[in-house]
Design a protein around this motif. Structure first.
Motif, PDB file in Angstrom:
ATOM      1  N   LEU A   9       0.662  -1.313   0.047  1.00 12.96           N
ATOM      2  CA  LEU A   9       0.062   0.072   0.101  1.00 12.96           C
ATOM      3  C   LEU A   9       0.880   1.083  -0.021  1.00 12.96           C
ATOM      4  O   LEU A   9       0.270   2.396  -0.157  1.00 12.96           O
ATOM      5  N   GLY A  10       2.164   1.095   0.045  1.00 16.67           N
ATOM      6  CA  GLY A  10       2.942   2.124   0.059  1.00 16.67           C
ATOM      7  C   GLY A  10       3.513   2.672   1.251  1.00 16.67           C
ATOM      8  O   GLY A  10       4.085   3.791   1.433  1.00 16.67           O
ATOM      9  N   ILE A  11       3.181   2.022   2.415  1.00 11.98           N
ATOM     10  CA  ILE A  11       3.635   2.361   3.901  1.00 11.98           C
ATOM     11  C   ILE A  11       4.857   1.935   4.073  1.00 11.98           C
ATOM     12  O   ILE A  11       4.976   0.633   4.045  1.00 11.98           O
ATOM     13  N   GLN A  12       5.790   2.543   4.363  1.00  6.72           N
ATOM     14  CA  GLN A  12       7.098   2.070   4.683  1.00  6.72           C
ATOM     15  C   GLN A  12       7.176   1.499   6.138  1.00  6.72           C
ATOM     16  O   GLN A  12       6.545   1.935   6.963  1.00  6.72           O
ATOM     17  N   VAL A  13       7.817   0.268   6.048  1.00  3.98           N
ATOM     18  CA  VAL A  13       7.970  -0.382   7.379  1.00  3.98           C
ATOM     19  C   VAL A  13       9.175  -0.504   7.921  1.00  3.98           C
ATOM     20  O   VAL A  13      10.167  -0.948   7.063  1.00  3.98           O
ATOM     21  N   ALA A  14       9.619   0.062   9.093  1.00  6.21           N
ATOM     22  CA  ALA A  14      11.141   0.280   9.390  1.00  6.21           C
ATOM     23  C   ALA A  14      11.536  -0.934   9.961  1.00  6.21           C
ATOM     24  O   ALA A  14      11.188  -1.188  11.227  1.00  6.21           O
ATOM     25  N   LEU A  15      12.113  -1.860   9.347  1.00  4.82           N
ATOM     26  CA  LEU A  15      12.520  -3.099   9.836  1.00  4.82           C
ATOM     27  C   LEU A  15      13.607  -3.032  10.730  1.00  4.82           C
ATOM     28  O   LEU A  15      14.047  -3.841  11.528  1.00  4.82           O
ATOM     29  N   HIS A  16      14.607  -1.875  10.784  1.00  3.86           N
ATOM     30  CA  HIS A  16      15.454  -1.615  11.774  1.00  3.86           C
ATOM     31  C   HIS A  16      14.813  -1.543  13.391  1.00  3.86           C
ATOM     32  O   HIS A  16      15.434  -1.561  14.349  1.00  3.86           O
ATOM     33  N   LYS A  17      13.622  -1.184  13.183  1.00  2.00           N
ATOM     34  CA  LYS A  17      12.879  -0.849  14.594  1.00  2.00           C
ATOM     35  C   LYS A  17      12.168  -2.022  15.006  1.00  2.00           C
ATOM     36  O   LYS A  17      11.464  -1.928  16.117  1.00  2.00           O
ATOM     37  N   VAL A  18      12.141  -3.119  14.268  1.00  2.00           N
ATOM     38  CA  VAL A  18      11.231  -4.318  14.903  1.00  2.00           C
ATOM     39  C   VAL A  18      11.861  -4.888  16.103  1.00  2.00           C
ATOM     40  O   VAL A  18      13.295  -5.350  16.017  1.00  2.00           O
ATOM     41  N   ARG A  19      11.181  -5.123  17.030  1.00  2.00           N
ATOM     42  CA  ARG A  19      11.603  -6.061  18.196  1.00  2.00           C
ATOM     43  C   ARG A  19      11.116  -7.373  17.923  1.00  2.00           C
ATOM     44  O   ARG A  19      10.089  -7.596  17.475  1.00  2.00           O
ATOM     45  N   PRO A  20      12.126  -8.350  18.409  1.00  2.00           N
ATOM     46  CA  PRO A  20      11.853  -9.734  18.307  1.00  2.00           C
ATOM     47  C   PRO A  20      10.596  -9.994  19.196  1.00  2.00           C
ATOM     48  O   PRO A  20      10.357  -9.511  20.251  1.00  2.00           O
TER      49      PRO A  20
END
Length: 124
Positions: free
Chosen positions: A45-56
């Motif tokens: 949908l064009g919404i960026q997901v900040a993978l570096h902020k993902v917590r396990p």
């Protein structure tokens, strides 16, 4: 949350707060699948997901959006942190003491700030 009758546990789900989301599932692998599916749809949908902020994923992840969550096989419990609870109790105690001892004279800015915090606590 929906109940999974086949696995006898809570089904996979996403919980969001403003611009942050957490996935929940029975196992670590299923939780990562929940996150992957959600991230894929958002990026489509064009919404960026900040993978570096993902917590396990974790069953005891700590505070999030002012609340703490504990995930078990049959339930998810939410409560506020002890620090916030103590502050809320202090605000209510001071307001009630001021109401009955000082002829109900309140500082407007303090009252407005305390009200905002109590509304926040009630919503978490």
């Amino acid at each position: 949350m929906k109940w999974d009758d086949v696995r006898k546990c809570i089904a996979r789900a996403i919980v969001t707060f403003v611009d942050d989301g957490r996935g929940s599932a029975r196992t670590l692998e299923l939780t990562w699948q929940v996150f992957h599916r959600c991230a894929s749809r958002l990026q489509y949908l064009g919404i960026q997901v900040a993978l570096h902020k993902v917590r396990p994923p974790s069953q005891k992840p700590g505070a999030w959006a002012g609340s703490t969550f504990v995930v078990e096989l049959s339930s998810i419990r939410r409560s506020i942190t002890q620090k916030k609870w103590d502050k809320a109790k202090r605000i209510v105690k001071e307001a009630s003491e001021n109401l009955f001892e000082n002829e109900a004279v309140f500082d407007f800015k303090t009252l407005e700030s305390d009200r905002g915090f109590l509304v926040h606590v009630a919503g978490t």
